[in-house]
Design a protein around this motif. Structure first.
Motif, PDB file in Angstrom:
ATOM      1  N   LYS A  33       0.843  -1.208   0.000  1.00 18.73           N
ATOM      2  CA  LYS A  33       0.000   0.000   0.000  1.00 18.73           C
ATOM      3  C   LYS A  33       0.874   1.253   0.000  1.00 18.73           C
ATOM      4  CE  LYS A  33      -0.634  -0.544   4.927  1.00 18.73           C
ATOM      5  NZ  LYS A  33      -1.496  -1.143   5.909  1.00 18.73           N
ATOM      6  N   TYR A  34       2.019   1.203   0.685  1.00 19.23           N
ATOM      7  CA  TYR A  34       2.931   2.351   0.689  1.00 19.23           C
ATOM      8  C   TYR A  34       3.600   2.510  -0.670  1.00 19.23           C
ATOM      9  CZ  TYR A  34       2.138   1.792   5.653  1.00 19.23           C
ATOM     10  OH  TYR A  34       1.548   1.662   6.871  1.00 19.23           O
ATOM     11  N   LEU A  35       3.899   1.411  -1.318  1.00 18.56           N
ATOM     12  CA  LEU A  35       4.453   1.462  -2.665  1.00 18.56           C
ATOM     13  C   LEU A  35       3.454   2.111  -3.622  1.00 18.56           C
ATOM     14  CD1 LEU A  35       6.682   0.702  -4.694  1.00 18.56           C
ATOM     15  CD2 LEU A  35       5.515  -1.497  -4.982  1.00 18.56           C
ATOM     16  N   ALA A  36       2.189   1.717  -3.527  1.00 18.51           N
ATOM     17  CA  ALA A  36       1.150   2.281  -4.395  1.00 18.51           C
ATOM     18  C   ALA A  36       1.001   3.787  -4.165  1.00 18.51           C
ATOM     19  CB  ALA A  36      -0.179   1.574  -4.166  1.00 18.51           C
ATOM     20  N   ILE A  37       0.965   4.198  -2.907  1.00 19.92           N
ATOM     21  CA  ILE A  37       0.853   5.632  -2.595  1.00 19.92           C
ATOM     22  C   ILE A  37       2.093   6.377  -3.085  1.00 19.92           C
ATOM     23  CG2 ILE A  37       0.785   7.316  -0.688  1.00 19.92           C
ATOM     24  CD1 ILE A  37      -1.908   6.030  -1.235  1.00 19.92           C
ATOM     25  N   LEU A  40       1.788   6.854  -6.806  1.00 18.34           N
ATOM     26  CA  LEU A  40       0.805   7.908  -7.056  1.00 18.34           C
ATOM     27  C   LEU A  40       1.398   9.285  -6.740  1.00 18.34           C
ATOM     28  CD1 LEU A  40      -2.140   8.573  -7.826  1.00 18.34           C
ATOM     29  CD2 LEU A  40      -2.703   8.350  -5.407  1.00 18.34           C
ATOM     30  N   PHE A  41       2.108   9.377  -5.625  1.00 14.23           N
ATOM     31  CA  PHE A  41       2.768  10.617  -5.212  1.00 14.23           C
ATOM     32  C   PHE A  41       3.756  11.062  -6.299  1.00 14.23           C
ATOM     33  CE2 PHE A  41       5.679  12.802  -2.048  1.00 14.23           C
ATOM     34  CZ  PHE A  41       4.757  13.756  -1.645  1.00 14.23           C
ATOM     35  N   GLY A  42       4.536  10.136  -6.822  1.00 12.11           N
ATOM     36  CA  GLY A  42       5.496  10.448  -7.879  1.00 12.11           C
ATOM     37  C   GLY A  42       4.818  10.938  -9.147  1.00 12.11           C
ATOM     38  N   ILE A  43       3.705  10.304  -9.532  1.00 15.36           N
ATOM     39  CA  ILE A  43       2.973  10.730 -10.729  1.00 15.36           C
ATOM     40  C   ILE A  43       2.446  12.152 -10.554  1.00 15.36           C
ATOM     41  CG2 ILE A  43       0.855  10.318 -12.060  1.00 15.36           C
ATOM     42  CD1 ILE A  43       1.393   7.274 -11.585  1.00 15.36           C
ATOM     43  N   VAL A  44       1.904  12.442  -9.366  1.00 18.23           N
ATOM     44  CA  VAL A  44       1.406  13.800  -9.091  1.00 18.23           C
ATOM     45  C   VAL A  44       2.551  14.803  -9.152  1.00 18.23           C
ATOM     46  CG1 VAL A  44       0.393  15.287  -7.305  1.00 18.23           C
ATOM     47  CG2 VAL A  44      -0.607  13.044  -7.776  1.00 18.23           C
ATOM     48  N   PHE A  45       3.707  14.457  -8.602  1.00 19.62           N
ATOM     49  CA  PHE A  45       4.862  15.359  -8.655  1.00 19.62           C
ATOM     50  C   PHE A  45       5.303  15.626 -10.090  1.00 19.62           C
ATOM     51  CE2 PHE A  45       7.191  15.191  -4.295  1.00 19.62           C
ATOM     52  CZ  PHE A  45       6.129  15.842  -3.712  1.00 19.62           C
ATOM     53  N   VAL A  46       5.338  14.591 -10.905  1.00 20.90           N
ATOM     54  CA  VAL A  46       5.762  14.762 -12.296  1.00 20.90           C
ATOM     55  C   VAL A  46       4.740  15.600 -13.064  1.00 20.90           C
ATOM     56  CG1 VAL A  46       6.194  13.561 -14.482  1.00 20.90           C
ATOM     57  CG2 VAL A  46       7.183  12.676 -12.367  1.00 20.90           C
ATOM     58  N   CYS A 126      14.654  18.446  -3.835  1.00 23.64           N
ATOM     59  CA  CYS A 126      14.485  18.252  -2.406  1.00 23.64           C
ATOM     60  C   CYS A 126      14.171  16.773  -2.195  1.00 23.64           C
ATOM     61  CB  CYS A 126      13.425  19.184  -1.829  1.00 23.64           C
ATOM     62  SG  CYS A 126      11.732  18.668  -2.028  1.00 23.64           S
ATOM     63  N   PRO A 127      14.231  16.270  -0.976  1.00 25.03           N
ATOM     64  CA  PRO A 127      14.092  14.829  -0.762  1.00 25.03           C
ATOM     65  C   PRO A 127      12.802  14.213  -1.286  1.00 25.03           C
ATOM     66  CG  PRO A 127      14.982  15.853   1.189  1.00 25.03           C
ATOM     67  CD  PRO A 127      14.593  16.964   0.259  1.00 25.03           C
ATOM     68  N   GLY A 128      11.697  14.920  -1.245  1.00 19.69           N
ATOM     69  CA  GLY A 128      10.421  14.347  -1.665  1.00 19.69           C
ATOM     70  C   GLY A 128      10.423  13.784  -3.078  1.00 19.69           C
ATOM     71  N   PRO A 129      10.789  14.582  -4.067  1.00 22.13           N
ATOM     72  CA  PRO A 129      10.688  14.094  -5.441  1.00 22.13           C
ATOM     73  C   PRO A 129      11.955  13.444  -6.014  1.00 22.13           C
ATOM     74  CG  PRO A 129      10.967  16.451  -5.462  1.00 22.13           C
ATOM     75  CD  PRO A 129      10.901  16.040  -4.020  1.00 22.13           C
ATOM     76  N   LEU A 130      12.925  13.116  -5.198  1.00 24.20           N
ATOM     77  CA  LEU A 130      14.159  12.535  -5.737  1.00 24.20           C
ATOM     78  C   LEU A 130      13.903  11.283  -6.580  1.00 24.20           C
ATOM     79  CD1 LEU A 130      16.769  12.859  -2.837  1.00 24.20           C
ATOM     80  CD2 LEU A 130      16.788  14.011  -5.034  1.00 24.20           C
ATOM     81  N   PHE A 131      13.114  10.373  -6.059  1.00 23.62           N
ATOM     82  CA  PHE A 131      12.860   9.133  -6.788  1.00 23.62           C
ATOM     83  C   PHE A 131      12.054   9.405  -8.062  1.00 23.62           C
ATOM     84  CE2 PHE A 131      13.646   7.600  -2.465  1.00 23.62           C
ATOM     85  CZ  PHE A 131      14.668   6.696  -2.725  1.00 23.62           C
ATOM     86  N   ALA A 132      11.129  10.370  -7.994  1.00 27.11           N
ATOM     87  CA  ALA A 132      10.355  10.713  -9.185  1.00 27.11           C
ATOM     88  C   ALA A 132      11.269  11.321 -10.247  1.00 27.11           C
ATOM     89  CB  ALA A 132       9.226  11.679  -8.829  1.00 27.11           C
ATOM     90  N   GLN A 133      12.228  12.148  -9.833  1.00 19.32           N
ATOM     91  CA  GLN A 133      13.167  12.722 -10.792  1.00 19.32           C
ATOM     92  C   GLN A 133      13.999  11.627 -11.456  1.00 19.32           C
ATOM     93  OE1 GLN A 133      14.925  15.660  -8.101  1.00 19.32           O
ATOM     94  NE2 GLN A 133      14.328  17.227  -9.560  1.00 19.32           N
ATOM     95  N   ILE A 134      14.465  10.680 -10.667  1.00 22.89           N
ATOM     96  CA  ILE A 134      15.231   9.570 -11.226  1.00 22.89           C
ATOM     97  C   ILE A 134      14.344   8.759 -12.172  1.00 22.89           C
ATOM     98  CG2 ILE A 134      16.411   7.398 -10.671  1.00 22.89           C
ATOM     99  CD1 ILE A 134      17.340   8.803  -8.035  1.00 22.89           C
ATOM    100  N   GLY A 135      13.087   8.572 -11.797  1.00 16.55           N
ATOM    101  CA  GLY A 135      12.143   7.834 -12.628  1.00 16.55           C
ATOM    102  C   GLY A 135      11.839   8.503 -13.950  1.00 16.55           C
ATOM    103  N   THR A 136      11.976   9.824 -14.011  1.00 18.70           N
ATOM    104  CA  THR A 136      11.734  10.535 -15.272  1.00 18.70           C
ATOM    105  C   THR A 136      12.941  10.500 -16.189  1.00 18.70           C
ATOM    106  OG1 THR A 136      12.418  12.676 -14.373  1.00 18.70           O
ATOM    107  CG2 THR A 136      10.061  12.126 -14.246  1.00 18.70           C
ATOM    108  N   GLY A 137      14.034   9.912 -15.708  1.00 21.51           N
ATOM    109  CA  GLY A 137      15.226   9.800 -16.546  1.00 21.51           C
ATOM    110  C   GLY A 137      16.362  10.729 -16.145  1.00 21.51           C
ATOM    111  N   ALA A 138      16.138  11.558 -15.144  1.00 17.14           N
ATOM    112  CA  ALA A 138      17.202  12.453 -14.664  1.00 17.14           C
ATOM    113  C   ALA A 138      18.111  11.664 -13.714  1.00 17.14           C
ATOM    114  CB  ALA A 138      16.607  13.669 -13.979  1.00 17.14           C
ATOM    115  N   THR A 139      18.864  10.735 -14.288  1.00 19.16           N
ATOM    116  CA  THR A 139      19.656   9.811 -13.463  1.00 19.16           C
ATOM    117  C   THR A 139      20.778  10.507 -12.702  1.00 19.16           C
ATOM    118  OG1 THR A 139      20.961   9.246 -15.422  1.00 19.16           O
ATOM    119  CG2 THR A 139      19.130   7.775 -14.840  1.00 19.16           C
ATOM    120  N   VAL A 140      21.167  11.704 -13.130  1.00 22.67           N
ATOM    121  CA  VAL A 140      22.203  12.439 -12.405  1.00 22.67           C
ATOM    122  C   VAL A 140      21.738  12.765 -10.983  1.00 22.67           C
ATOM    123  CG1 VAL A 140      21.517  14.759 -13.139  1.00 22.67           C
ATOM    124  CG2 VAL A 140      23.922  14.273 -12.662  1.00 22.67           C
TER     125      VAL A 140
END
Length: 164
Positions: A33-37, A40-46, A126-140
């Motif tokens: 359930k935390y993975l799903a949220i 969803l959180f990452g999609i909203v950030f993107v 900032c820490p919140g969207p780090l994984f979403a940024q990596i997920g969008t391809g910004a691997t740096v």
């Protein structure tokens, strides 16, 4: 052992806004359930462009209201949520009480906020969207993620020696 746990909780109440530790044990799949949220959180950030380096730079250059509007709405939502939790003694979904420790101001909050903001402005993350940024391809941004983990680890090592 109990005394050490109490002392640790008292110290952490100074570090964080809310210390809630569940004593419940769950099966591993309860974490889905935390993975799903999180997804969803990452999609909203993107979709809201919160992860955009350009949007973050606009914010720090005072060129756009976009990020201030998002942050402001999050702050207002947080204020209302904490008010409602306190007013109605809302409990977790498992029936455990939510305890919000009173906070006192100290100059470390100013220094910490300044360092956080400086890192945010320099890296565009900032820490919140780090994984979403990596997920969008910004691997740096993985460098920023590793730096955040290292900084957290160093703080954990030095926490006892730091003024709280």
């Amino acid at each position: 052992m109990q005394q050490d746990t109490e002392k640790d909780l008292q110290l952490r109440e100074l570090d964080s806004m809310c210390v809630n530790e569940s004593r419940l044990q769950h099966k591993w799949y309860h974490n889905l359930k935390y993975l799903a949220i999180g997804i969803l959180f990452g999609i909203v950030f993107v979709k809201s462009e919160v992860v955009s380096w350009y949007r973050i730079q606009e914010m720090f250059r005072l060129q756009s209201f976009h990020m201030y509007g998002i942050i402001g709405s999050a702050v207002i939502t947080g204020i209302i949520s904490v008010f409602l939790i306190k007013k109605f003694n809302i409990k977790t979904i498992y029936g455990e009480p939510i305890k919000i420790a009173p906070k006192t101001f100290n100059k470390g909050q100013i220094f910490g906020g300044f360092i956080f903001g400086l890192g945010w402005a320099m890296t565009g993350a900032c820490p919140g969207p780090l994984f979403a940024q990596i997920g969008t391809g910004a691997t740096v941004v993985a460098v920023t993620l590793l730096s955040a983990i290292a900084g957290t680890w160093v703080y954990g090592l030095l926490r006892e020696q730091l003024p709280h």
